[in-house]
Design a protein around this motif. Structure first.
Motif, PDB file in Angstrom:
ATOM      1  N   PRO A  97       0.783  -1.226  -0.186  1.00 32.55           N
ATOM      2  CA  PRO A  97      -0.063   0.136  -0.042  1.00 32.55           C
ATOM      3  C   PRO A  97       0.794   1.408  -0.103  1.00 32.55           C
ATOM      4  N   THR A  98       2.220   1.221   0.798  1.00 28.87           N
ATOM      5  CA  THR A  98       2.870   2.422   0.587  1.00 28.87           C
ATOM      6  C   THR A  98       3.283   2.747  -0.779  1.00 28.87           C
ATOM      7  N   VAL A  99       3.838   1.762  -1.363  1.00 34.45           N
ATOM      8  CA  VAL A  99       4.283   1.865  -2.634  1.00 34.45           C
ATOM      9  C   VAL A  99       3.332   2.463  -3.689  1.00 34.45           C
ATOM     10  N   ALA A 100       2.247   1.869  -3.614  1.00 29.44           N
ATOM     11  CA  ALA A 100       0.954   2.425  -4.436  1.00 29.44           C
ATOM     12  C   ALA A 100       0.546   3.662  -4.157  1.00 29.44           C
ATOM     13  N   GLN A 101       0.757   4.222  -2.892  1.00 30.39           N
ATOM     14  CA  GLN A 101       0.513   5.692  -2.685  1.00 30.39           C
ATOM     15  C   GLN A 101       1.567   6.500  -3.198  1.00 30.39           C
ATOM     16  N   LEU A 102       2.820   6.179  -3.224  1.00 33.38           N
ATOM     17  CA  LEU A 102       4.138   6.859  -3.511  1.00 33.38           C
ATOM     18  C   LEU A 102       3.996   7.109  -5.051  1.00 33.38           C
ATOM     19  N   ASP A 113      13.286  -0.266  -1.045  1.00 37.01           N
ATOM     20  CA  ASP A 113      13.562  -0.561   0.440  1.00 37.01           C
ATOM     21  C   ASP A 113      12.064  -0.263   0.954  1.00 37.01           C
ATOM     22  N   VAL A 114      11.205   0.665   0.435  1.00 35.09           N
ATOM     23  CA  VAL A 114       9.741   0.948   1.122  1.00 35.09           C
ATOM     24  C   VAL A 114       9.015  -0.463   0.553  1.00 35.09           C
ATOM     25  N   ALA A 115       9.163  -0.972  -0.705  1.00 36.72           N
ATOM     26  CA  ALA A 115       8.671  -2.236  -1.057  1.00 36.72           C
ATOM     27  C   ALA A 115       9.087  -3.247  -0.108  1.00 36.72           C
ATOM     28  N   ARG A 116      10.355  -3.343   0.166  1.00 38.88           N
ATOM     29  CA  ARG A 116      10.695  -4.414   1.133  1.00 38.88           C
ATOM     30  C   ARG A 116      10.104  -4.384   2.401  1.00 38.88           C
ATOM     31  N   VAL A 170      11.285   4.024   7.882  1.00 42.31           N
ATOM     32  CA  VAL A 170      10.203   4.034   8.629  1.00 42.31           C
ATOM     33  C   VAL A 170       9.223   5.220   8.792  1.00 42.31           C
ATOM     34  N   SER A 171      10.188   6.442   8.603  1.00 42.20           N
ATOM     35  CA  SER A 171       9.450   7.689   8.724  1.00 42.20           C
ATOM     36  C   SER A 171       8.389   7.560   7.426  1.00 42.20           C
ATOM     37  N   ILE A 172       8.799   7.418   6.233  1.00 44.33           N
ATOM     38  CA  ILE A 172       7.946   7.173   5.054  1.00 44.33           C
ATOM     39  C   ILE A 172       6.768   6.325   5.343  1.00 44.33           C
ATOM     40  N   TRP A 173       6.935   5.073   6.009  1.00 45.90           N
ATOM     41  CA  TRP A 173       5.815   4.235   6.271  1.00 45.90           C
ATOM     42  C   TRP A 173       4.848   4.650   7.039  1.00 45.90           C
ATOM     43  N   GLN A 174       5.394   5.413   8.241  1.00 47.92           N
ATOM     44  CA  GLN A 174       4.394   5.843   9.345  1.00 47.92           C
ATOM     45  C   GLN A 174       3.849   7.049   8.723  1.00 47.92           C
ATOM     46  N   ALA A 175       4.354   7.757   8.028  1.00 43.65           N
ATOM     47  CA  ALA A 175       3.734   8.938   7.419  1.00 43.65           C
ATOM     48  C   ALA A 175       2.567   8.647   6.595  1.00 43.65           C
ATOM     49  N   HIS A 176       2.442   7.816   6.013  1.00 44.53           N
ATOM     50  CA  HIS A 176       1.421   7.300   5.142  1.00 44.53           C
ATOM     51  C   HIS A 176       0.343   6.578   5.741  1.00 44.53           C
ATOM     52  N   ARG A 177       0.352   6.450   7.250  1.00 40.65           N
ATOM     53  CA  ARG A 177      -0.608   6.043   8.035  1.00 40.65           C
ATOM     54  C   ARG A 177      -0.804   7.025   9.089  1.00 40.65           C
ATOM     55  N   SER A 178      -0.581   8.114   8.775  1.00 37.07           N
ATOM     56  CA  SER A 178      -0.992   9.327   9.630  1.00 37.07           C
ATOM     57  C   SER A 178      -2.056  10.350   9.111  1.00 37.07           C
ATOM     58  N   ARG A 209       2.633  15.544   9.036  1.00 42.21           N
ATOM     59  CA  ARG A 209       3.205  14.036   9.028  1.00 42.21           C
ATOM     60  C   ARG A 209       4.324  13.704   8.144  1.00 42.21           C
ATOM     61  N   PHE A 210       4.422  14.588   7.032  1.00 40.93           N
ATOM     62  CA  PHE A 210       5.462  14.215   6.095  1.00 40.93           C
ATOM     63  C   PHE A 210       6.953  15.285   6.504  1.00 40.93           C
ATOM     64  N   ALA A 211       6.858  16.090   7.457  1.00 42.57           N
ATOM     65  CA  ALA A 211       8.110  16.717   8.071  1.00 42.57           C
ATOM     66  C   ALA A 211       8.971  16.119   8.465  1.00 42.57           C
ATOM     67  N   PRO A 212       8.895  14.887   9.321  1.00 38.17           N
ATOM     68  CA  PRO A 212      10.004  14.087   9.610  1.00 38.17           C
ATOM     69  C   PRO A 212      10.836  13.408   8.291  1.00 38.17           C
ATOM     70  N   VAL A 213       9.855  13.015   7.405  1.00 41.72           N
ATOM     71  CA  VAL A 213      10.685  12.562   6.140  1.00 41.72           C
ATOM     72  C   VAL A 213      11.466  13.523   5.472  1.00 41.72           C
ATOM     73  N   ARG A 214      10.983  14.663   5.280  1.00 39.44           N
ATOM     74  CA  ARG A 214      11.667  15.719   4.735  1.00 39.44           C
ATOM     75  C   ARG A 214      12.988  16.110   5.697  1.00 39.44           C
ATOM     76  N   GLU A 215      12.658  16.210   6.677  1.00 41.29           N
ATOM     77  CA  GLU A 215      14.065  16.353   7.809  1.00 41.29           C
ATOM     78  C   GLU A 215      14.977  15.395   7.508  1.00 41.29           C
TER      79      GLU A 215
END
Length: 262
Positions: free
Chosen positions: A59-64, A113-116, A166-174, A179-185
């Protein structure tokens, strides 16, 4: 190969586009036009099935990548590496490597890696429930670490990445606005993350863990002895702290002497 097995193989090759419809025409009823329409319908159904199966597992890859690109990706994987068994939920393990090798996705190196991680979560969701108690725990106080192995619970997996998976995966469930600020950082710092996947009851958890913890657990998952896993983790790794957390979170299933029957 017997006649029926040959017929099935040729039919599948025709559906995947590896063989022209004419090779199976003698085994199919109807006119050439009807056979062609039937094969087209089968291919469309297979493509839709591929999209549904992979969107459930990734699901995360699909959203990305977006709906249209993911549909094309699913159909391409189906044609390149079709299912080898009847349970379609078991299909998809090849997607991370397929993504990593795709030239059109080279600008998104974190995607594989997100797919993994998605696949590890999917597998953990399907893992069998384990016992609450840990077998052989007393051996930790008595045995030589070089002669012991720690068996981790079903569904436990570790994904080490040069990207903040992990930050990417969690952001897509928030639902949080930022929620994407930690990912950008994390991307700005060039920060990689190590994901620990495990079951907690019926829920699957994804945690970011330190490098030493990831190395230790990857060694255990690779069937190393406790002594070898401790060497891999390095002198800064606190086994007592890890053990307490493992018992509390249900990561550990058994402690066994090397060579003993499970």
């Amino acid at each position: 190969m017997n006649t029926e097995a040959l017929r099935q193989q040729l039919l599948l090759r025709t559906l995947w586009g590896d063989a022209p419809p004419g090779v199976v025409a003698d085994w199919l009823r109807g006119s050439p036009q009807r056979i062609t329409r039937g094969l087209q319908a089968y291919r469309a159904h297979a493509g839709a099935l591929a999209e549904r199966a992979l969107s459930a597992a990734f699901p995360t890859v699909a959203q990305l990548v977006g709906e249209e690109s993911f549909a094309a990706l699913a159909r391409a994987l189906w044609q390149a590496q079709p299912p080898q068994q009847g349970d379609i939920a078991q299909w998809g393990a090849a997607l991370p490597a397929f993504v990593a090798a795709a030239p059109q996705l080279a600008d998104e190196p974190y995607l594989a890696d997100v797919a993994r991680l998605d696949w590890a979560v999917h597998r953990a969701e399907q893992a069998a429930d384990g016992d609450a108690s840990v077998r052989g725990l007393q051996q930790l106080a008595e045995g030589d670490p070089a002669a012991l192995k720690l068996q981790l619970a079903e569904g436990v997996a570790v994904i080490a990445s040069a990207h903040p998976v992990v930050s990417i995966w969690q952001a897509h469930r928030s639902d949080e606005p930022e929620r994407f600020a930690p990912v950008r950082e994390a991307f700005a710092r060039g920060q990689g993350e190590r994901a620990l996947v495990h079951r907690e009851g019926f829920a699957v958890r994804v945690l970011a863990v330190p490098e030493a913890t990831a190395d230790f657990m990857q060694a255990l998952l690779a069937n190393a002895s406790l002594g070898r896993a401790l060497d891999v983790a390095g002198p800064g790794f606190a086994f007592d702290g890890w053990l307490g957390q493992a018992l509390q979170q249900g990561w550990l299933r058994a402690v066994e002497a090397q060579g003993a029957a499970p």
